[in-house]
Motif scaffolding. Structure first.
Motif, PDB file in Angstrom:
ATOM      1  N   GLU A  72       0.874  -1.179   0.000  1.00  0.00           N
ATOM      2  CA  GLU A  72       0.000   0.000   0.000  1.00  0.00           C
ATOM      3  C   GLU A  72       0.908   1.226   0.000  1.00  0.00           C
ATOM      4  OE1 GLU A  72      -2.765   0.061   3.250  1.00  0.00           O
ATOM      5  OE2 GLU A  72      -3.698  -1.849   2.698  1.00  0.00           O
ATOM      6  N   THR A 130      -4.052   4.717   1.057  1.00  0.00           N
ATOM      7  CA  THR A 130      -3.533   4.258  -0.231  1.00  0.00           C
ATOM      8  C   THR A 130      -4.605   4.280  -1.310  1.00  0.00           C
ATOM      9  OG1 THR A 130      -2.119   2.498  -1.175  1.00  0.00           O
ATOM     10  CG2 THR A 130      -4.063   1.760   0.016  1.00  0.00           C
ATOM     11  N   VAL A 175      -4.032  -2.247  -4.638  1.00  0.00           N
ATOM     12  CA  VAL A 175      -3.215  -3.038  -3.716  1.00  0.00           C
ATOM     13  C   VAL A 175      -3.186  -4.488  -4.192  1.00  0.00           C
ATOM     14  CG1 VAL A 175      -3.750  -1.516  -1.789  1.00  0.00           C
ATOM     15  CG2 VAL A 175      -5.121  -3.579  -2.123  1.00  0.00           C
TER      16      VAL A 175
END
Ligand code: MN
Length: 230
Positions: free
Chosen positions: A81, A202, A206
């Motif tokens: 992240e 983030t 991911v």
């Protein structure tokens, strides 16, 4: 300060300051959850502006100087992240939005490495996230750069490549909670201290990492970092 520690005192975790011999001493690491709508959606959550939530990593989880990330124990699904990191120069409680940026010393590029399988089990069971988030080497971080040099970033690309391929790409202007708001809300919950880092969430994309992977983290106007998974 006593010279009579019962055992040798641990070293102060520290981020090198770019183009300087200085080091930024780290007190705590706070992290914001789900701060980009597209990532909230990919994790199966409502992208609307719910009250932000926080968790912590340990200051000694930092990896500096483009150091390696050793694949951690007890997980088969470790995710990257990429996140903008705020470095606090002054602390306080109930810091106003208007005044928040005056407490910021600078910024860095960070990775909130996550044992996703363990985090998911803990989420399901309503248990704390530490085993998923706060393990050794779970916080690779670039050199720190002072706001006096780069200003306070509120837009610009945030990008993570894995083995040369773009995996995460967003823009800082997509953050649901902006830097001053994060500081205001967090300082209502904790007394912030000089040396605190805040990882600000983030963008989407991911995914899992594997031994041998090369992670290239980049935030426009802030910096970059390379991290090898070993
Ligand atoms: Mn995160």
């Amino acid at each position: 300060m006593t010279s009579h520690y019962a055992i040798p005192a641990p070293p102060v975790p520290c981020l090198p300051v770019r183009n300087s011999d200085d080091c930024f001493p780290v007190h705590r690491i706070y992290c914001v959850g789900r701060n980009y709508a597209d990532h909230a959606v990919e994790m199966g959550h409502d992208p609307n502006r719910e009250t932000p939530f926080f968790f912590q990593k340990n200051a000694d989880n930092l990896v500096t100087n483009n150091g390696d990330f050793p694949y951690p124990a007890s997980s088969k699904e470790v995710h990257h992240e990429i996140e903008l990191v705020i470095a606090m120069g002054n602390g306080g409680t109930d810091i106003s939005r208007k005044n928040a940026l005056n407490h910021v010393w600078g910024y860095a590029v960070g990775l909130d490495m996550t044992r996703r399988d363990l985090q998911s089990e803990m989420k399901k069971a309503g248990r704390p996230w530490e085993i998923g988030k706060a393990f050794e080497h779970s916080a690779p971080c670039s050199d720190a750069v002072p706001a006096s040099e780069i200003g306070h970033p509120n837009k610009g690309s945030i990008r993570l490549k894995v083995n040369g391929e773009v995996r995460q790409l967003g823009n800082l202007n997509q953050m649901i909670w902006k830097i001053p708001e994060i500081i205001t809300i967090l300082s209502g919950l904790f007394e912030l201290k000089p040396g605190d880092l805040i990882m600000t969430g983030t963008p989407a994309g991911v995914g899992a990492v594997y031994q041998g992977d090369l992670l290239e983290s980049f935030i426009e106007g802030v910096g970059e970092m390379t991290t090898r998974v070993v």
